[in-house]
Design a protein around this motif. Sequence first.
Motif, PDB file in Angstrom:
ATOM      1  N   ILE A  40      19.130  -2.025 -27.059  1.00 23.92           N
ATOM      2  CA  ILE A  40      20.367  -1.717 -27.775  1.00 23.92           C
ATOM      3  C   ILE A  40      21.223  -2.974 -27.931  1.00 23.92           C
ATOM      4  N   VAL A  41      21.375  -3.718 -26.856  1.00 25.84           N
ATOM      5  CA  VAL A  41      22.186  -4.937 -26.915  1.00 25.84           C
ATOM      6  C   VAL A  41      21.609  -5.918 -27.932  1.00 25.84           C
ATOM      7  N   LEU A  42      20.302  -6.154 -27.852  1.00 21.61           N
ATOM      8  CA  LEU A  42      19.674  -7.153 -28.715  1.00 21.61           C
ATOM      9  C   LEU A  42      19.613  -6.682 -30.171  1.00 21.61           C
ATOM     10  N   GLU A  43      19.127  -5.466 -30.390  1.00 19.56           N
ATOM     11  CA  GLU A  43      18.859  -5.026 -31.754  1.00 19.56           C
ATOM     12  C   GLU A  43      20.134  -4.673 -32.525  1.00 19.56           C
ATOM     13  N   SER A  44      21.156  -4.182 -31.845  1.00 17.35           N
ATOM     14  CA  SER A  44      22.408  -3.905 -32.556  1.00 17.35           C
ATOM     15  C   SER A  44      23.072  -5.212 -32.985  1.00 17.35           C
ATOM     16  N   HIS A  45      22.953  -6.243 -32.163  1.00 16.26           N
ATOM     17  CA  HIS A  45      23.476  -7.561 -32.536  1.00 16.26           C
ATOM     18  C   HIS A  45      22.716  -8.121 -33.734  1.00 16.26           C
ATOM     19  N   VAL A  46      21.404  -8.023 -33.694  1.00 15.41           N
ATOM     20  CA  VAL A  46      20.583  -8.523 -34.797  1.00 15.41           C
ATOM     21  C   VAL A  46      20.926  -7.809 -36.093  1.00 15.41           C
ATOM     22  N   ALA A  47      21.078  -6.500 -36.039  1.00 18.37           N
ATOM     23  CA  ALA A  47      21.396  -5.732 -37.250  1.00 18.37           C
ATOM     24  C   ALA A  47      22.728  -6.173 -37.842  1.00 18.37           C
TER      25      ALA A  47
ATOM     26  N   ASP B  96      27.192  -4.176 -44.501  1.00 18.57           N
ATOM     27  CA  ASP B  96      28.110  -3.484 -43.599  1.00 18.57           C
ATOM     28  C   ASP B  96      27.657  -3.725 -42.154  1.00 18.57           C
ATOM     29  N   ALA B  97      28.173  -4.768 -41.540  1.00 15.53           N
ATOM     30  CA  ALA B  97      27.729  -5.167 -40.211  1.00 15.53           C
ATOM     31  C   ALA B  97      28.058  -4.119 -39.153  1.00 15.53           C
ATOM     32  N   THR B  98      29.250  -3.526 -39.248  1.00 22.72           N
ATOM     33  CA  THR B  98      29.645  -2.520 -38.254  1.00 22.72           C
ATOM     34  C   THR B  98      28.732  -1.299 -38.318  1.00 22.72           C
ATOM     35  N   ALA B  99      28.484  -0.814 -39.520  1.00 26.38           N
ATOM     36  CA  ALA B  99      27.608   0.348 -39.667  1.00 26.38           C
ATOM     37  C   ALA B  99      26.195   0.035 -39.213  1.00 26.38           C
ATOM     38  N   ALA B 100      25.677  -1.141 -39.577  1.00 23.42           N
ATOM     39  CA  ALA B 100      24.312  -1.519 -39.190  1.00 23.42           C
ATOM     40  C   ALA B 100      24.168  -1.545 -37.676  1.00 23.42           C
ATOM     41  N   SER B 101      25.171  -2.117 -36.999  1.00 25.30           N
ATOM     42  CA  SER B 101      25.136  -2.179 -35.540  1.00 25.30           C
ATOM     43  C   SER B 101      25.246  -0.791 -34.916  1.00 25.30           C
ATOM     44  N   ASP B 102      26.208   0.007 -35.403  1.00 21.69           N
ATOM     45  CA  ASP B 102      26.423   1.342 -34.837  1.00 21.69           C
ATOM     46  C   ASP B 102      25.226   2.260 -35.070  1.00 21.69           C
ATOM     47  N   LEU B 103      24.644   2.193 -36.262  1.00 22.17           N
ATOM     48  CA  LEU B 103      23.486   3.035 -36.571  1.00 22.17           C
ATOM     49  C   LEU B 103      22.279   2.655 -35.727  1.00 22.17           C
ATOM     50  N   THR B 104      22.107   1.362 -35.484  1.00 16.53           N
ATOM     51  CA  THR B 104      21.014   0.906 -34.622  1.00 16.53           C
ATOM     52  C   THR B 104      21.208   1.411 -33.203  1.00 16.53           C
ATOM     53  N   ARG B 105      22.434   1.295 -32.712  1.00 14.62           N
ATOM     54  CA  ARG B 105      22.743   1.798 -31.368  1.00 14.62           C
ATOM     55  C   ARG B 105      22.483   3.306 -31.284  1.00 14.62           C
ATOM     56  N   ASP B 106      22.955   4.066 -32.262  1.00 10.42           N
ATOM     57  CA  ASP B 106      22.754   5.523 -32.255  1.00 10.42           C
ATOM     58  C   ASP B 106      21.266   5.872 -32.266  1.00 10.42           C
ATOM     59  N   HIS B 107      20.496   5.146 -33.081  1.00 10.17           N
ATOM     60  CA  HIS B 107      19.062   5.388 -33.212  1.00 10.17           C
ATOM     61  C   HIS B 107      18.354   5.195 -31.870  1.00 10.17           C
ATOM     62  N   LEU B 108      18.676   4.109 -31.198  1.00 12.18           N
ATOM     63  CA  LEU B 108      18.013   3.804 -29.932  1.00 12.18           C
ATOM     64  C   LEU B 108      18.522   4.689 -28.798  1.00 12.18           C
ATOM     65  N   GLU B 109      19.801   5.019 -28.817  1.00  9.41           N
ATOM     66  CA  GLU B 109      20.326   5.914 -27.781  1.00  9.41           C
ATOM     67  C   GLU B 109      19.717   7.308 -27.890  1.00  9.41           C
ATOM     68  N   ARG B 110      19.513   7.762 -29.121  1.00 13.40           N
ATOM     69  CA  ARG B 110      18.905   9.077 -29.318  1.00 13.40           C
ATOM     70  C   ARG B 110      17.473   9.085 -28.776  1.00 13.40           C
ATOM     71  N   ALA B 111      16.729   8.013 -29.047  1.00 10.73           N
ATOM     72  CA  ALA B 111      15.361   7.916 -28.539  1.00 10.73           C
ATOM     73  C   ALA B 111      15.352   7.859 -27.018  1.00 10.73           C
TER      74      ALA B 111
END
Length: 230
Positions: free
Chosen positions: A89-96, A192-207
Motif C-alpha cells: 500500500i505504501v509503495l504502490e499508492s505513492h507510485v500511482a 488525478d494524483a489524489t484519486a489514483a493514490s486513494d483508489l490504489t489504497r482501497d484496492h489493496l486494503e480490500r484484498a
Amino acid sequence: MADHELRTRSVVDAVEDELRDQLLRGEVDAGDGVTEVGVAARFKIGRPTAKAALDRLVNDGILIRNGRRGLIVRVLSDHDIAELYESRIVLESHVAAVLAAQQHLPESATLQNDLLRLAANRNDASVVVASDVQLHHALVQAHGNGRMTRMHSTLMAEAHLCMARVQARQLLRAEQIADEHATILDAIAAGDATAASDLTRDHLERARDKLLATMFEAPTDEDADPAATR
C-alpha cells in the motif's frame, strides 16, 4: 565474460523460473521441504547450480531455511499478510500518485488489464493471476526507480505465493478486480494524483481484508469462482 559463465547463468535462470512457477501453482504444499539433491536430480544439473536457483527463491521469501529440515516452502501467517499488504500500500499508492501527476499511464498496464478480463471470461485463473501481478509490476516499473522496482518484485513474489495458496477460496471475482484496476488507470491518465493514490489504497486494503478474513477458513461452495484472485 566466458561462454561457460553465460550458459551457467541461463541454466540457473531457467531452473529458478520453473521452480517458482511450480511453487506458485501450489504443486508443493506450504511447509514441505525442497532439497538441492532433489532439484539437481530432477533437472539433471549439478548441485551448485541447484543451490544457486534455490538461493534466489530464499532471497524472495518463497523458501525459508528451517534448521535441520533445510529449505521449506514458506507458510504465510496473518501477520505476514498484514505486513506484506501494508508495504504494498505504501509503495504502490505513492507510485500511482507520481504517475498521475505526470499523466504517465504505461500501455503495458492497460494491456494486462485487458488480458485479465479475457482470462476471466475463459475462467482461466492462472492467467488472471499472472495478468494481475504484471499490471502492478508495470505501474511500479513505469515510475523509473530501480530500487522501488526491486523491492516491489520481492513483495509480489510473496503476494503471489499467498494468493496461490488460497486460490481455491475465490476471494474476489476477477471482473471486480479488473474494474478496480480500470478506475486506478483512469485516474492516472486523467492526472488525478489524489484519486489514483486513494483508489490504489482501497484496492489493496480490500484484498488484504478478504485474505485476513478467510485465510484460515475452509472454502464453501458459495465461494466457488474459478477466475478469482486477490
